[in-house]
Design a protein around this motif. Structure first.
Motif: not given
Length: 238
Positions: A62, A66, A90-94, A106, A110, A112
Protein backbone atom coordinates in the motif's frame (compact mmCIF):
# COMPACT_ATOMS: atom_id res chain seq x y z
CA UNK A 1 14.30 31.11 0.61
CA UNK A 2 11.65 28.44 0.12
CA UNK A 3 11.22 25.53 -2.24
CA UNK A 4 8.30 25.32 -4.65
CA UNK A 5 6.30 22.12 -4.88
CA UNK A 6 6.83 21.43 -8.58
CA UNK A 7 4.91 18.14 -8.71
CA UNK A 8 3.51 15.23 -6.76
CA UNK A 9 4.89 12.15 -8.50
CA UNK A 10 3.23 8.73 -8.81
CA UNK A 11 5.66 6.18 -10.21
CA UNK A 12 3.72 4.00 -12.65
CA UNK A 13 4.23 0.88 -14.72
CA UNK A 14 1.94 2.35 -17.38
CA UNK A 15 2.40 6.11 -17.04
CA UNK A 16 0.30 7.18 -20.03
CA UNK A 17 -2.64 4.96 -19.02
CA UNK A 18 -2.57 6.28 -15.46
CA UNK A 19 -2.19 9.89 -16.62
CA UNK A 20 -5.17 9.54 -18.95
CA UNK A 21 -7.22 8.08 -16.09
CA UNK A 22 -6.49 11.02 -13.82
CA UNK A 23 -6.96 13.47 -16.69
CA UNK A 24 -10.49 12.14 -17.17
CA UNK A 25 -11.23 12.21 -13.43
CA UNK A 26 -9.81 15.67 -12.73
CA UNK A 27 -10.44 17.35 -16.08
CA UNK A 28 -6.79 18.24 -16.63
CA UNK A 29 -4.58 18.25 -19.71
CA UNK A 30 -1.98 15.50 -20.25
CA UNK A 31 1.37 16.72 -21.60
CA UNK A 32 4.57 14.94 -22.54
CA UNK A 33 7.31 15.10 -19.96
CA UNK A 34 10.43 13.91 -21.84
CA UNK A 35 12.54 13.47 -18.71
CA UNK A 36 9.89 11.82 -16.58
CA UNK A 37 7.11 10.24 -18.66
CA UNK A 38 3.90 12.25 -18.66
CA UNK A 39 2.39 14.98 -16.54
CA UNK A 40 -0.97 16.60 -15.76
CA UNK A 41 -0.93 20.37 -15.80
CA UNK A 42 -2.62 22.23 -12.95
CA UNK A 43 -5.84 24.02 -13.79
CA UNK A 44 -4.82 27.06 -11.76
CA UNK A 45 -2.08 28.23 -9.41
CA UNK A 46 -3.58 26.39 -6.42
CA UNK A 47 -3.60 22.89 -7.99
CA UNK A 48 -0.90 20.25 -7.67
CA UNK A 49 0.96 19.37 -10.83
CA UNK A 50 0.85 15.56 -11.13
CA UNK A 51 3.76 13.66 -12.63
CA UNK A 52 3.87 9.97 -13.59
CA UNK A 53 7.47 8.78 -13.93
CA UNK A 54 7.90 5.32 -15.41
CA UNK A 55 9.03 2.43 -13.24
CA UNK A 56 9.47 -1.28 -13.93
CA UNK A 57 9.10 -2.17 -10.27
CA UNK A 58 5.72 -3.78 -9.49
CA UNK A 59 3.49 -2.26 -6.84
CA UNK A 60 3.42 -4.76 -3.97
CA UNK A 61 2.48 -2.74 -0.87
CA UNK A 62 0.00 0.00 0.00
CA UNK A 63 1.23 3.48 -0.84
CA UNK A 64 2.02 5.74 2.11
CA UNK A 65 0.25 8.66 0.42
CA UNK A 66 -3.01 8.86 -1.48
CA UNK A 67 -5.32 11.38 -3.13
CA UNK A 68 -8.67 12.17 -1.54
CA UNK A 69 -11.51 13.41 -3.72
CA UNK A 70 -14.40 15.35 -2.20
CA UNK A 71 -18.13 15.09 -2.89
CA UNK A 72 -20.92 17.67 -2.81
CA UNK A 73 -23.59 15.02 -2.24
CA UNK A 74 -24.11 11.27 -2.03
CA UNK A 75 -25.11 11.31 -5.69
CA UNK A 76 -21.90 13.16 -6.60
CA UNK A 77 -19.89 10.54 -4.69
CA UNK A 78 -21.75 7.74 -6.46
CA UNK A 79 -21.12 9.34 -9.86
CA UNK A 80 -17.39 9.81 -9.15
CA UNK A 81 -17.02 6.17 -8.08
CA UNK A 82 -18.96 4.92 -11.11
CA UNK A 83 -16.90 7.08 -13.47
CA UNK A 84 -13.64 5.90 -11.93
CA UNK A 85 -14.64 2.23 -12.23
CA UNK A 86 -15.65 2.82 -15.84
CA UNK A 87 -12.21 4.28 -16.55
CA UNK A 88 -10.34 1.31 -15.07
CA UNK A 89 -10.29 1.78 -11.29
CA UNK A 90 -11.14 -1.04 -8.91
CA UNK A 91 -12.30 -1.36 -5.32
CA UNK A 92 -9.47 -1.81 -2.80
CA UNK A 93 -9.57 -3.15 0.75
CA UNK A 94 -7.18 -1.28 3.06
CA UNK A 95 -9.01 -2.24 6.24
CA UNK A 96 -11.81 0.31 5.99
CA UNK A 97 -14.94 -0.44 8.01
CA UNK A 98 -18.40 -0.93 6.45
CA UNK A 99 -19.80 2.06 8.32
CA UNK A 100 -17.16 4.46 6.99
CA UNK A 101 -18.50 6.90 4.44
CA UNK A 102 -15.54 6.98 2.05
CA UNK A 103 -14.94 4.60 -0.86
CA UNK A 104 -11.40 3.29 -1.43
CA UNK A 105 -10.37 2.61 -5.01
CA UNK A 106 -7.17 1.91 -6.89
CA UNK A 107 -6.29 3.61 -10.17
CA UNK A 108 -5.24 1.47 -13.18
CA UNK A 109 -1.74 1.10 -11.69
CA UNK A 110 -3.07 0.23 -8.22
CA UNK A 111 -2.42 3.59 -6.56
CA UNK A 112 -4.99 3.91 -3.78
CA UNK A 113 -7.32 6.91 -3.60
CA UNK A 114 -10.45 7.78 -1.64
CA UNK A 115 -13.75 9.25 -2.76
CA UNK A 116 -15.06 10.95 0.36
CA UNK A 117 -18.70 11.37 1.29
CA UNK A 118 -20.33 14.81 1.55
CA UNK A 119 -19.95 17.02 4.60
CA UNK A 120 -16.17 16.69 5.12
CA UNK A 121 -15.46 19.92 7.02
CA UNK A 122 -11.69 19.37 7.08
CA UNK A 123 -11.51 19.74 3.30
CA UNK A 124 -14.21 22.38 2.92
CA UNK A 125 -13.15 24.85 0.27
CA UNK A 126 -10.22 22.76 -0.97
CA UNK A 127 -11.83 21.71 -4.24
CA UNK A 128 -12.57 18.34 -5.83
CA UNK A 129 -8.98 17.17 -5.27
CA UNK A 130 -9.20 17.76 -1.54
CA UNK A 131 -5.82 16.67 -0.33
CA UNK A 132 -2.90 14.31 -0.49
CA UNK A 133 -3.24 12.24 2.69
CA UNK A 134 0.09 10.85 3.85
CA UNK A 135 1.27 8.43 6.47
CA UNK A 136 3.81 10.46 8.39
CA UNK A 137 5.00 11.96 11.63
CA UNK A 138 4.36 15.37 13.13
CA UNK A 139 8.02 16.18 12.49
CA UNK A 140 7.64 15.65 8.76
CA UNK A 141 4.62 17.96 8.68
CA UNK A 142 6.71 20.65 10.37
CA UNK A 143 9.56 19.99 7.92
CA UNK A 144 7.41 20.45 4.82
CA UNK A 145 5.73 23.53 6.25
CA UNK A 146 9.15 25.17 6.58
CA UNK A 147 10.50 23.74 3.33
CA UNK A 148 7.63 25.04 1.19
CA UNK A 149 6.66 28.08 3.26
CA UNK A 150 3.11 26.71 3.58
CA UNK A 151 1.41 27.40 6.91
CA UNK A 152 0.25 24.63 9.20
CA UNK A 153 -3.53 24.55 8.98
CA UNK A 154 -3.87 21.58 11.34
CA UNK A 155 -1.65 20.47 14.22
CA UNK A 156 -3.40 18.26 16.74
CA UNK A 157 -2.71 14.85 18.32
CA UNK A 158 0.46 14.56 16.19
CA UNK A 159 -1.59 14.95 13.01
CA UNK A 160 -0.56 17.84 10.76
CA UNK A 161 -1.67 19.46 7.53
CA UNK A 162 -0.31 22.26 5.39
CA UNK A 163 -1.86 24.30 2.60
CA UNK A 164 -0.54 26.78 0.11
CA UNK A 165 -1.21 30.40 1.11
CA UNK A 166 -3.14 30.60 -2.18
CA UNK A 167 -5.51 27.84 -1.05
CA UNK A 168 -6.28 24.65 -2.94
CA UNK A 169 -5.58 21.07 -1.85
CA UNK A 170 -3.96 20.30 1.48
CA UNK A 171 -1.15 17.88 2.28
CA UNK A 172 -1.85 16.01 5.52
CA UNK A 173 0.10 13.55 7.68
CA UNK A 174 -1.77 11.18 9.99
CA UNK A 175 0.76 10.73 12.78
CA UNK A 176 1.55 7.45 14.57
CA UNK A 177 1.35 4.52 14.30
CA UNK A 178 3.29 4.70 11.04
CA UNK A 179 3.19 2.08 8.30
CA UNK A 180 6.39 0.19 7.46
CA UNK A 181 8.20 1.82 4.57
CA UNK A 182 7.90 -1.31 2.44
CA UNK A 183 10.71 -0.31 0.12
CA UNK A 184 10.98 2.57 -2.28
CA UNK A 185 8.03 4.99 -2.13
CA UNK A 186 6.03 5.32 -5.33
CA UNK A 187 4.53 8.67 -4.27
CA UNK A 188 7.17 11.38 -3.92
CA UNK A 189 7.62 15.13 -4.27
CA UNK A 190 9.61 17.07 -6.84
CA UNK A 191 10.56 20.49 -5.49
CA UNK A 192 12.35 23.38 -7.15
CA UNK A 193 14.27 26.30 -5.66
CA UNK A 194 12.38 29.57 -5.52
CA UNK A 195 12.82 32.03 -8.34
CA UNK A 196 16.31 33.50 -8.11
CA UNK A 197 17.43 31.05 -5.41
CA UNK A 198 20.69 29.17 -5.89
CA UNK A 199 20.02 25.39 -5.96
CA UNK A 200 23.01 24.47 -3.79
CA UNK A 201 22.00 26.99 -1.12
CA UNK A 202 18.45 25.63 -1.14
CA UNK A 203 19.73 22.06 -0.72
CA UNK A 204 21.80 23.24 2.24
CA UNK A 205 18.73 24.90 3.75
CA UNK A 206 16.67 21.72 3.40
CA UNK A 207 19.46 19.74 5.05
CA UNK A 208 19.49 22.22 7.93
CA UNK A 209 15.73 21.66 8.37
CA UNK A 210 16.21 17.92 8.84
CA UNK A 211 16.52 16.38 5.39
CA UNK A 212 19.30 13.90 4.61
CA UNK A 213 21.25 13.57 1.39
CA UNK A 214 20.64 10.39 -0.61
CA UNK A 215 22.49 11.06 -3.85
CA UNK A 216 21.97 12.47 -7.32
CA UNK A 217 19.50 11.52 -10.01
CA UNK A 218 20.57 10.60 -13.52
CA UNK A 219 19.39 14.02 -14.71
CA UNK A 220 21.49 16.00 -12.23
CA UNK A 221 18.76 16.46 -9.65
CA UNK A 222 19.63 16.16 -5.97
CA UNK A 223 17.87 13.36 -4.12
CA UNK A 224 17.12 14.00 -0.44
CA UNK A 225 14.99 12.26 2.17
CA UNK A 226 12.63 13.99 4.58
CA UNK A 227 12.74 13.28 8.35
CA UNK A 228 10.57 10.16 7.84
CA UNK A 229 12.98 8.79 5.22
CA UNK A 230 10.74 9.44 2.20
CA UNK A 231 12.84 10.48 -0.77
CA UNK A 232 12.20 13.65 -2.75
CA UNK A 233 14.05 15.42 -5.53
CA UNK A 234 15.35 18.96 -5.76
CA UNK A 235 15.19 19.97 -9.40
CA UNK A 236 17.90 22.06 -10.99
CA UNK A 237 17.18 24.67 -13.68
CA UNK A 238 17.72 23.52 -17.23
Amino acid sequence: MTSRLFAVCFAANEPLRVARFWSAILGREVVDDPQHGVMLLPRDETDFRLRFPSTSEPKVVQNRAHIELTSDSLEHQRQTVARALELGARHVDVGQLPEESHVVLGDPDGNEFCVLGPGNTFLAGCGFLGDLACDGSQAVGYFWSQALGWPLVWDQDQETAIQSPRGGPKIAWGGPPLMPNGGRDRVTFDVAPGVGDEPRAEVDRLLSLGATRVGEGHDGTVVLADPDGTEFRVLTPR
